[in-house]
Design a protein around this motif. Structure first.
Motif, PDB file in Angstrom:
ATOM      1  N   UNK A 229       0.965  -1.074   0.126  1.00  0.00           N
ATOM      2  CA  UNK A 229       0.141   0.145   0.184  1.00  0.00           C
ATOM      3  C   UNK A 229       0.695   1.293  -0.022  1.00  0.00           C
ATOM      4  N   UNK A 230       1.858   1.175   0.999  1.00  0.00           N
ATOM      5  CA  UNK A 230       2.766   2.629   1.024  1.00  0.00           C
ATOM      6  C   UNK A 230       3.581   2.663  -0.214  1.00  0.00           C
ATOM      7  N   UNK A 231       3.908   1.381  -0.929  1.00  0.00           N
ATOM      8  CA  UNK A 231       4.683   1.752  -2.198  1.00  0.00           C
ATOM      9  C   UNK A 231       3.720   2.206  -3.092  1.00  0.00           C
ATOM     10  N   UNK A 232       2.683   1.824  -3.363  1.00  0.00           N
ATOM     11  CA  UNK A 232       1.777   2.292  -4.397  1.00  0.00           C
ATOM     12  C   UNK A 232       1.507   3.816  -4.149  1.00  0.00           C
ATOM     13  N   UNK A 233       1.273   3.965  -2.949  1.00  0.00           N
ATOM     14  CA  UNK A 233       0.814   5.482  -2.615  1.00  0.00           C
ATOM     15  C   UNK A 233       1.987   6.408  -3.016  1.00  0.00           C
ATOM     16  N   UNK A 234       3.263   5.956  -2.526  1.00  0.00           N
ATOM     17  CA  UNK A 234       4.716   6.760  -2.862  1.00  0.00           C
ATOM     18  C   UNK A 234       4.521   6.928  -4.382  1.00  0.00           C
ATOM     19  N   UNK A 235       4.565   5.708  -5.121  1.00  0.00           N
ATOM     20  CA  UNK A 235       4.609   5.850  -6.370  1.00  0.00           C
ATOM     21  C   UNK A 235       3.590   6.729  -7.235  1.00  0.00           C
ATOM     22  N   UNK A 236       2.186   6.586  -6.646  1.00  0.00           N
ATOM     23  CA  UNK A 236       1.252   7.662  -7.087  1.00  0.00           C
ATOM     24  C   UNK A 236       1.614   9.023  -6.910  1.00  0.00           C
ATOM     25  N   UNK A 237       2.072   9.191  -5.654  1.00  0.00           N
ATOM     26  CA  UNK A 237       2.247  10.644  -5.321  1.00  0.00           C
ATOM     27  C   UNK A 237       3.303  11.120  -6.491  1.00  0.00           C
ATOM     28  N   UNK A 238       4.277  10.446  -6.683  1.00  0.00           N
ATOM     29  CA  UNK A 238       5.570  11.044  -7.262  1.00  0.00           C
ATOM     30  C   UNK A 238       4.749  11.214  -9.072  1.00  0.00           C
ATOM     31  N   UNK A 239       4.067  10.058  -9.569  1.00  0.00           N
ATOM     32  CA  UNK A 239       3.702  10.356 -10.687  1.00  0.00           C
ATOM     33  C   UNK A 239       2.659  11.364 -10.868  1.00  0.00           C
ATOM     34  N   UNK A 240       1.995  11.573  -9.928  1.00  0.00           N
ATOM     35  CA  UNK A 240       0.864  12.795  -9.956  1.00  0.00           C
ATOM     36  C   UNK A 240       1.381  14.289  -9.595  1.00  0.00           C
ATOM     37  N   UNK A 241       2.196  14.341  -8.446  1.00  0.00           N
ATOM     38  CA  UNK A 241       2.972  15.525  -8.215  1.00  0.00           C
ATOM     39  C   UNK A 241       3.963  15.927  -8.970  1.00  0.00           C
ATOM     40  N   UNK A 242       4.711  14.657  -9.317  1.00  0.00           N
ATOM     41  CA  UNK A 242       6.380  15.082  -9.438  1.00  0.00           C
ATOM     42  C   UNK A 242       7.333  14.982  -8.358  1.00  0.00           C
ATOM     43  N   UNK A 243       8.401  14.386  -8.668  1.00  0.00           N
ATOM     44  CA  UNK A 243       9.397  14.551  -7.458  1.00  0.00           C
ATOM     45  C   UNK A 243       9.712  15.605  -6.831  1.00  0.00           C
TER      46      UNK A 243
END
Length: 371
Positions: A229-243
């Motif tokens: 869950x946390x890996x997916x949320x982190x990846x999704x956050x980077x994909x949407x907001x950008x690093x």
């Protein structure tokens, strides 16, 4: 918790998953992105391995002493004096954790929702609910977690699916650009938020679980589920907001939900994420605080932890305001000091396991010589 029935394996699994997600869900993406940029999700995935190691360690200890809490076991193996020293340090760790989580709640609510309300007022209200939950006991807490977990997972799935149209896989490229050093540091930071605080759960497991021998598989399930869950949320956050934006946001997951807009109809659902986060962190706060007061009760030989519940709770908000004078201090502590600070407690069961092994060998040798 004293006088309550034991938890089922499923209830313990649910509580462990919620405990892992707690504060981690809202804040960890920022630290990961600051260290690894687009590789933030990879740091979360590797950090999950640290949780697997801890599960192996904790189950090995629980298999040898299934009828003792961590404080009871420390006294049993190390003696009264050394055991009391550990119990005092353990109380501080858990009380500090509960105070820090309370500060997170107050700071988040005053930053985004109740900007005109003094932070201590919101913290006091949250602590009042937490103290009531602690007073009700572990049985009531576990039963509520069973229901809350389904609500939590359903809401989280809705949020994540709603963000997929905004996700850009290009924000995850190139992979493995950060190098092994930053990746190792970020993985340690992730594990320190999600799994090192599990030491608090050893006041429940294995003594207060109905089938402790079956909890090994449950703990592995909890690690893999929360890690995914946390890996997916982190990846999704980077994909949407950008690093770049993820790294500078104080609560990037909350900012993430502001991007949800499906047909100009399904939008502005930030309140849903707030509800989910407050739900998850509630169980984390209660379990940390329970570990603190029950450990203190054992140290000072009080039969019922509830007699300490209110008096210790009155100190929680002042202590929270003392340890984090401002956001800058909190960020520096969380990502520079907390990983190593929490690691020293997370590995304590390894010390006890070594002591138990050495004492067991000595006992066998003496018995053999006696024959």
């Amino acid at each position: 918790m004293g006088g309550q029935r034991k938890l089922s394996v499923y209830q313990f699994t649910v509580l462990t998953i919620m405990f892992s997600l707690g504060s981690t869900l809202l804040v960890i993406s920022s630290g990961m992105a600051d260290e690894l940029e687009q590789d933030a999700w990879l740091g979360a995935a590797l950090g999950t391995l640290g949780g697997l190691v801890l599960v192996w360690l904790y189950t090995a200890l629980a298999g040898r002493f299934p009828d003792k809490t961590l404080t009871e076991l420390s006294t049993h193996l190390l003696g009264r004096t050394a055991g009391r020293v550990f119990m005092l340090a353990y109380f501080f760790f858990n009380f500090y954790s509960a105070a820090a989580l309370t500060w997170y709640v107050g700071n988040f609510l005053t930053t985004y929702l109740f900007t005109e309300t003094p932070r201590p007022v919101l913290m006091i209200l949250y602590v009042a609910v937490m103290l009531y939950g602690t007073h009700l006991g572990l049985g009531a807490l576990a039963r509520s977690a069973e229901t809350s977990f389904m609500i939590f997972m359903s809401g989280l799935v809705v949020v994540m699916l709603s963000l997929l149209p905004e996700a850009r896989t290009a924000n995850l490229m190139p992979v493995l650009e950060s190098g092994p050093g930053p990746l190792a540091r970020a993985s340690l930071t992730f594990a320190s938020f999600a799994y090192f605080p599990w030491i608090s759960l050893l006041m429940i497991y294995p003594k207060h679980v109905s089938r402790p021998e079956a909890c090994g598989k449950a703990l592995y399930t909890a690690v893999l589920s929360s890690g995914a869950i946390l890996t997916a949320v982190t990846a999704l956050t980077v994909m949407v907001l950008g690093p770049d934006r993820t790294s500078i946001e104080l609560y990037p997951t909350y900012s993430l939900t502001m991007k949800i807009n499906i047909g100009h109809f399904f939008e502005r659902i930030e309140a849903l994420l707030v509800l989910l986060w407050l739900l998850a962190i509630f169980y984390q706060v209660v379990l940390c605080y329970y570990a603190a007061v029950s450990g203190l009760a054992h140290m000072i030989r009080v039969d019922e932890y509830r007699s300490l519940n209110l008096s210790a709770g009155l100190c929680l908000v002042p202590f929270a305001l003392l340890i984090y004078p401002n956001v800058g201090y909190e960020q520096a502590w969380d990502f520079k000091v907390w990983p190593l600070f929490s690691l020293t407690f997370a590995l304590w069961p390894a010390v006890l396991l070594i002591v138990a092994t050495v004492r067991g060998r000595r006992t066998k040798r003496h018995a053999k010589n006696g024959r």
